[in-house]
Design a protein around this motif. Structure first.
Motif, mmCIF file in Angstrom:
data_model
loop_
_atom_site.group_PDB
_atom_site.id
_atom_site.type_symbol
_atom_site.label_atom_id
_atom_site.label_comp_id
_atom_site.label_asym_id
_atom_site.label_seq_id
_atom_site.Cartn_x
_atom_site.Cartn_y
_atom_site.Cartn_z
ATOM 1 N N ALA A 132 33.592 32.626 43.189
ATOM 2 C CA ALA A 132 34.347 31.532 42.706
ATOM 3 C C ALA A 132 35.322 32.613 41.892
ATOM 4 C CB ALA A 132 33.554 30.623 41.609
ATOM 5 N N THR A 133 35.435 33.766 42.188
ATOM 6 C CA THR A 133 36.690 34.701 41.461
ATOM 7 C C THR A 133 37.987 34.391 41.995
ATOM 8 O OG1 THR A 133 36.165 36.717 43.244
ATOM 9 C CG2 THR A 133 34.977 36.446 41.270
ATOM 10 N N CYS A 134 38.056 33.532 43.089
ATOM 11 C CA CYS A 134 39.492 33.169 43.627
ATOM 12 C C CYS A 134 40.063 31.974 43.041
ATOM 13 C CB CYS A 134 39.399 33.100 45.168
ATOM 14 S SG CYS A 134 38.225 31.766 46.032
ATOM 15 N N MET A 135 39.573 31.212 41.785
ATOM 16 C CA MET A 135 39.657 30.021 41.329
ATOM 17 C C MET A 135 41.190 30.102 40.839
ATOM 18 S SD MET A 135 37.004 29.033 38.568
ATOM 19 C CE MET A 135 36.992 30.455 37.721
ATOM 20 N N VAL A 136 42.035 29.005 41.493
ATOM 21 C CA VAL A 136 43.533 28.888 41.163
ATOM 22 C C VAL A 136 43.592 27.246 40.631
ATOM 23 C CG1 VAL A 136 44.426 30.056 42.907
ATOM 24 C CG2 VAL A 136 43.840 27.865 43.375
ATOM 25 N N GLU A 137 44.468 27.063 39.697
ATOM 26 C CA GLU A 137 44.790 25.833 39.323
ATOM 27 C C GLU A 137 46.006 25.246 39.990
ATOM 28 O OE1 GLU A 137 46.111 23.645 35.157
ATOM 29 O OE2 GLU A 137 45.697 25.867 35.374
ATOM 30 N N VAL A 138 45.975 23.985 40.886
ATOM 31 C CA VAL A 138 46.864 23.285 41.393
ATOM 32 C C VAL A 138 47.662 22.469 40.650
ATOM 33 C CG1 VAL A 138 47.348 21.870 43.431
ATOM 34 C CG2 VAL A 138 45.533 23.570 43.542
ATOM 35 N N LEU A 139 48.843 22.861 40.300
ATOM 36 C CA LEU A 139 49.977 22.110 39.412
ATOM 37 C C LEU A 139 50.570 20.734 40.245
ATOM 38 C CD1 LEU A 139 51.079 24.941 37.347
ATOM 39 C CD2 LEU A 139 49.047 23.626 36.824
ATOM 40 N N GLU A 140 51.093 21.228 41.488
ATOM 41 C CA GLU A 140 51.671 20.225 42.236
ATOM 42 C C GLU A 140 51.328 20.439 43.596
ATOM 43 O OE1 GLU A 140 54.664 17.189 42.432
ATOM 44 O OE2 GLU A 140 54.114 18.425 40.540
ATOM 45 N N GLY A 141 51.481 19.252 44.486
ATOM 46 C CA GLY A 141 51.272 19.261 45.807
ATOM 47 C C GLY A 141 49.706 19.332 46.308
ATOM 48 N N LYS A 142 48.817 18.592 45.342
ATOM 49 C CA LYS A 142 47.358 18.281 45.613
ATOM 50 C C LYS A 142 47.378 17.771 47.054
ATOM 51 C CE LYS A 142 46.661 18.006 40.783
ATOM 52 N NZ LYS A 142 46.610 17.082 39.748
ATOM 53 N N GLN A 148 48.111 31.030 38.989
ATOM 54 C CA GLN A 148 47.096 32.175 39.239
ATOM 55 C C GLN A 148 46.111 32.391 38.066
ATOM 56 O OE1 GLN A 148 50.928 34.551 40.850
ATOM 57 N NE2 GLN A 148 49.322 35.688 40.653
ATOM 58 N N LEU A 149 44.959 32.742 38.468
ATOM 59 C CA LEU A 149 44.085 33.197 37.373
ATOM 60 C C LEU A 149 44.042 32.109 36.169
ATOM 61 C CD1 LEU A 149 44.866 36.960 37.579
ATOM 62 C CD2 LEU A 149 42.927 36.055 38.694
ATOM 63 N N PRO A 150 43.622 30.994 36.299
ATOM 64 C CA PRO A 150 43.639 29.883 35.134
ATOM 65 C C PRO A 150 42.864 30.410 34.170
ATOM 66 C CG PRO A 150 42.631 28.964 37.117
ATOM 67 C CD PRO A 150 43.108 30.476 37.579
#
Length: 191
Positions: free
Chosen positions: A117-127, A169-171
């Motif tokens: 789980a070190t590659c977590m990102v937050e999707v803000l648009e385009g889910k 990136q990196l939330p």
């Protein structure tokens, strides 16, 4: 914390040429410039270049927002394009976008297996362009916000998909808040 705004324009998602990409060198006089742009990795196009060729293959535009602000307080955004049907992790690594941050050394991440789980990102648009959450994601991110994903488990679209995806990136390391706004030209063109 102040609320920053990010405006995306239709011309932002253009492929980079090797001559237009400049690497950061710590010993240069970067801060002596009079104007620092948040979108320093994408050359601006002239009006004559904005017409799109109908023979272009379908692609997805990405806006990767860094967790660290630029010295002038604006978000550091990197625009890229990629074909659909790929893992988000591969798109980020192939585009030289920071994915792991402080976990980037060997043996600190699972290399795409979905276990660290070190590659977590937050999707803000385009889910809507992303694949559904996998069981590994549900397990690793059960106490995280619903829009967080593991880049190694997320497939972006199909081969013929088009659209825009905005990724923070990196939330967990984000030290600022901002909101996404579409440019007026972009919303007018989508009508």
């Amino acid at each position: 914390m102040s609320l920053l705004q990010l405006k995306l324009t239709p011309n932002a998602f253009t492929p980079l040429s090797s001559s237009s990409h400049k690497k950061f060198r710590p010993n240069t006089t970067l801060f002596a410039r009079t104007k620092i742009r948040a979108v320093g990795t994408v050359p601006e196009k002239k009006d004559s270049e904005t017409t799109t060729d109908s023979n272009d293959p379908p692609s997805i535009g990405f806006a990767f927002v860094s967790s660290v602000l630029l010295p002038d307080g604006t978000p550091d955004v990197h625009y890229r394009t990629a074909c659909g049907g790929q893992k988000l992790r591969n798109i980020m690594l192939d585009s030289n976008i920071e994915l792991y941050g402080p976990y980037g050394r060997i043996l600190l991440n699972c290399g795409g297996g979905g276990t660290c789980a070190t590659c977590m990102v937050e999707v803000l648009e385009g889910k809507e362009l992303l694949s559904p959450c996998t069981d590994k994601e549900k397990e690793k991110l059960k106490r995280k916000p619903k829009n967080w994903r593991l880049a190694c488990q997320t497939t972006v679209g199909e081969a013929d998909s088009t659209g825009v995806v905005v990724i923070q990136q990196l939330p967990e390391w984000k030290g600022h808040e901002w909101k996404y706004e579409k440019d007026d030209d972009e919303s007018a063109e989508s009508l």
